[in-house]
Design an enzyme around this catalytic site. Structure first.
Site, PDB file in Angstrom:
ATOM      1  N   VAL A   2       0.847  -0.938   0.004  1.00  0.00           N
ATOM      2  CA  VAL A   2       0.173  -0.091   0.038  1.00  0.00           C
ATOM      3  C   VAL A   2       0.801   1.223   0.150  1.00  0.00           C
ATOM      4  O   VAL A   2       1.762   1.248   0.534  1.00  0.00           O
ATOM      5  CB  VAL A   2      -0.969   0.220   1.436  1.00  0.00           C
ATOM      6  N   SER A   3       0.536   2.390  -0.712  1.00  0.00           N
ATOM      7  CA  SER A   3       1.275   3.421  -0.999  1.00  0.00           C
ATOM      8  C   SER A   3       1.472   4.317   0.370  1.00  0.00           C
ATOM      9  O   SER A   3       2.365   5.121   0.440  1.00  0.00           O
ATOM     10  CB  SER A   3       0.694   4.030  -2.110  1.00  0.00           C
TER      11      SER A   3
END
Length: 199
Positions: free
Chosen positions: A20-21
């Site tokens: 996940v960024s």
């Protein structure tokens, strides 16, 4: 449906990878899909952009891989920093005798069709990047001819934000992205940081 996605057909370990960024994003959707695909171990990077050079858990996954293993991801976009990196990874995995499975794109490189689909998707992604670069260059020429180098509008549409992200992933500078979109650098930076835009 690609029958080889069934985990019982794998000859080695199935190692899952999720990313996940931002820390605010939730990886539960990815993990649930990986669990259904039947993985033996899970590696998760939190708050790491796809363009980051160093991804600690992904680096650990690469170190742990052995011949006959399979890397399982929710989507190819979670795996690579960009098209070039994705192709390089595919070549590296093939040379090391490692298969790749993506549950979203229904790709399994242990099959002839899976290898073909992987190659086609990588080629299409490269073409999209090249077309975006061409449009950017054309937009920059028009902007320069009209004396425009940024400014309003301050808000970008979702398509414009995705356009900006794809260009950024391809190495285009923020100033050039701003000129092509007719906005300020600050607007570009804000768009790249917005939730749901980062790749």
């Amino acid at each position: 449906m690609n029958e080889k996605l069934n985990p019982t057909t794998a000859s080695g370990r199935r190692l899952g990878y999720a990313r996940v960024s931002t820390d605010a994003q939730d990886e539960s959707l990815q993990i649930a899909a990986l669990d259904r695909a039947g993985i033996d171990a899970l590696y998760v990077d939190h708050g790491v952009s796809g363009t980051a050079t160093s991804r600690p858990r992904f680096d650990a996954l690469l170190t742990d891989l052995r011949e006959g293993d399979t890397v399982v991801v929710y989507s190819l976009s979670r795996l690579s920093r960009g098209t070039k990196h994705l192709i390089e990874l595919g070549d590296t995995f093939e040379a090391r005798g490692i298969d790749l499975v993506s549950t979203t794109e229904q790709i399994d490189t242990s099959t002839a069709m899976g290898r073909f689909m992987f190659t086609m998707l990588a080629a299409l992604a490269q073409m999209e990047r090249d077309l975006l670069a061409e449009r950017t260059r054309a937009g920059l020429e028009v902007a320069r001819a009209q004396g425009r180098f940024g400014g309003r509008p301050e808000k970008l549409t979702m398509d414009q934000r995705r356009h900006a992200q794809l260009l950024r992933n391809g190495g285009v500078r923020a100033e050039e992205i701003a000129a092509s979109l007719g906005c300020s650098r600050a607007t570009v930076y804000r768009a790249l940081q917005e939730k749901g835009v980062s790749a």
